[in-house]
Design a protein around this motif. Structure first.
Motif, short mmCIF file in Angstrom:
data_model
loop_
_atom_site.label_atom_id
_atom_site.label_comp_id
_atom_site.label_asym_id
_atom_site.label_seq_id
_atom_site.Cartn_x
_atom_site.Cartn_y
_atom_site.Cartn_z
N ASN A 238 -33.03 21.72 24.99
CA ASN A 238 -33.66 20.46 25.04
C ASN A 238 -35.13 20.41 24.82
N ALA A 239 -35.81 19.47 24.54
CA ALA A 239 -37.00 19.52 24.32
C ALA A 239 -37.75 18.02 24.68
N GLU A 240 -38.87 17.94 24.87
CA GLU A 240 -39.58 16.76 25.22
C GLU A 240 -41.03 16.78 25.15
N ILE A 241 -41.49 15.91 24.35
CA ILE A 241 -42.93 15.50 24.09
C ILE A 241 -43.48 14.43 24.69
N LYS B 225 -48.05 -0.64 17.38
CA LYS B 225 -48.75 -1.80 17.41
C LYS B 225 -49.89 -1.98 18.60
N GLU B 226 -49.56 -1.45 19.65
CA GLU B 226 -50.40 -1.17 20.84
C GLU B 226 -50.13 0.19 21.46
N PRO B 227 -50.88 1.03 21.14
CA PRO B 227 -50.57 2.44 21.63
C PRO B 227 -50.93 2.54 23.00
N ASP B 228 -50.14 3.05 23.84
CA ASP B 228 -50.30 3.20 25.29
C ASP B 228 -49.91 4.56 25.41
N LYS B 229 -48.46 4.72 25.66
CA LYS B 229 -47.75 6.25 26.10
C LYS B 229 -46.29 6.13 25.41
N ILE B 230 -45.98 7.36 25.04
CA ILE B 230 -44.45 7.40 24.41
C ILE B 230 -44.07 8.78 24.69
N THR B 231 -42.66 8.96 24.92
CA THR B 231 -42.16 10.15 24.91
C THR B 231 -41.17 10.19 24.00
N VAL B 232 -40.92 11.62 23.43
CA VAL B 232 -40.07 11.82 22.33
C VAL B 232 -39.03 12.96 23.07
N THR B 233 -37.77 12.49 22.97
CA THR B 233 -36.86 13.67 23.57
C THR B 233 -35.88 14.25 22.65
N ALA B 234 -35.44 15.39 23.01
CA ALA B 234 -34.64 15.89 21.99
C ALA B 234 -33.53 16.52 23.08
N ILE B 235 -32.44 15.90 22.98
CA ILE B 235 -31.23 16.26 24.03
C ILE B 235 -30.00 16.24 22.99
N PRO B 236 -29.77 17.54 22.34
CA PRO B 236 -28.51 17.48 21.68
C PRO B 236 -27.29 17.48 22.47
N SER C 67 -48.12 16.47 26.03
CA SER C 67 -47.65 17.72 26.74
C SER C 67 -46.16 18.26 26.12
N LEU C 68 -45.76 19.32 25.97
CA LEU C 68 -44.68 19.77 25.51
C LEU C 68 -43.88 20.51 26.25
N SER C 69 -42.34 20.25 26.50
CA SER C 69 -41.68 21.12 27.30
C SER C 69 -40.41 21.33 26.52
N PHE C 70 -39.74 22.46 26.86
CA PHE C 70 -38.20 22.81 26.35
C PHE C 70 -37.78 23.84 27.19
N GLN C 71 -36.45 24.08 26.64
CA GLN C 71 -35.72 25.01 27.36
C GLN C 71 -34.83 25.78 26.16
N LEU C 72 -34.93 27.29 26.24
CA LEU C 72 -34.22 28.01 25.36
C LEU C 72 -33.06 28.88 26.14
N SER C 73 -32.27 28.91 25.41
CA SER C 73 -31.07 30.18 25.91
C SER C 73 -30.81 31.25 24.93
N GLY C 74 -30.36 32.52 25.42
CA GLY C 74 -29.79 33.47 24.61
C GLY C 74 -31.16 34.32 24.15
N ILE C 75 -32.29 34.00 24.75
CA ILE C 75 -33.36 34.75 24.09
C ILE C 75 -33.89 35.90 25.24
N VAL C 76 -34.23 36.99 24.13
CA VAL C 76 -34.38 38.22 24.81
C VAL C 76 -36.03 38.47 24.49
N ILE C 77 -36.62 38.68 25.34
CA ILE C 77 -37.97 38.96 25.41
C ILE C 77 -38.42 40.49 25.47
#
Length: 280
Positions: free
Chosen positions: A180-183, A241-252, A151-161
């Motif tokens: 920020n973002a998270e996988i 080594k032993e795959p189970d679960k992992i979270t990758v975060t991007a918090i600049p 699953s992927l989540s993130f937040q953007l600002s300054g965006i005009v749809i």
């Protein structure tokens, strides 16, 4: 009691007309998309208590041998007033990709060991606030039994749809920032299947390949000056080594312009440092 009966009658009448309107919109959508691929669906229904629109037996096909079947699509929330919906929450359950390419079928069934095929579920949920120009991808989730869930989540600002400005999202004139973002990934055998596939290709034992991979990670972290904490590095190597679960975060430390990321698209390690990547 009569009041309750009237309220329920009004409610179910509204549900009926929403369902009828959904059918007309789908027929209109089908007439447009059928210019490119064949779009078919079984029927629509409304959950009377959750007010979820359910579309059953969806088929998208180029021909009989190459098609995508979706057993059920559930729309929980959608903005129908805007040309580009400002909010959406939809799930596609039991997606079956039928591809006649021998290489695709061999990869899924024989090499990866998923039997007759790999069925997946997909969920997309997002929201946009025009007043603050904030876009939040709450989740883009893909899961499959005996494979895993990502699953992927993130937040953007300054965006005009704005449908009239599709190519200017990354421009300096219209700066958009990643806050920020998270996988998140939960493994259910697919990682080890992938490791085994690569190890077999280079004629190595899977355990030896994993050890080699961890050694390469140590080298890359040092040579590329990656700013990973010891705990983060330990989590990454432990997952290999032993795959189970992992979270990758991007918090600049502060929001990062998307233009900066696109300018450094060929420098992944620099991007990792800019985003303050961490493994948990």
């Amino acid at each position: 009691v009569p009041v309750i009966i009237v309220l329920f009658s009004a409610y179910f009448t509204a549900v009926y007309f929403v369902n009828l309107s959904a059918g007309k919109r789908l027929d209109s959508f089908a007439s447009e998309i059928n210019k490119y691929v064949v779009f078919e669906y079984g029927h629509t229904s409304i959950n009377p208590f959750k007010v979820n629109l359910v579309i059953s037996d969806i088929v998208l096909k180029q021909d009989e041998l190459n098609q995508v079947k979706v057993r059920q699509a559930v729309i929980r929330k959608i903005d129908t007033k805007s040309q580009i919906p400002s909010c959406l929450d939809v799930a596609f359950n039991d997606i079956d990709i039928i591809n006649n390419e021998k290489s695709f079928k061999t990869l899924i069934s024989e090499v990866m060991g998923f039997g007759d095929g790999l069925r997946i579920d997909l969920r997309l949920s997002y929201g946009y606030k025009e007043s603050s120009k904030e876009f939040e991808l709450k989740t883009l989730e893909i899961s499959s039994k005996n494979a895993g869930k990502v699953s992927l989540s993130f937040q953007l600002s300054g965006i005009v749809i704005d449908s009239s400005l599709p190519g200017r999202i990354f421009s300096e004139e219209n700066p958009v920032f990643l806050n920020n973002a998270e996988i998140r990934f939960i493994d259910d055998s697919v990682t080890d299947r992938g490791f085994k596939l690569i190890a077999d290709t280079i004629d190595m034992e899977t355990a030896d390949f994993k050890a080699l991979l961890n050694m390469q990670i140590d080298y890359v972290v040092k040579s590329a000056n990656l700013k990973l904490s010891d705990a983060s590095l330990s989590k990454l190597k432990g997952f290999i080594k032993e795959p189970d679960k992992i979270t990758v975060t991007a918090i600049p430390p502060q929001p990062v312009p998307l233009s900066m990321l696109s300018d450094n698209y060929n420098k992944p390690f620099r991007i990792a440092n800019i985003l303050n990547i961490d493994f948990k």
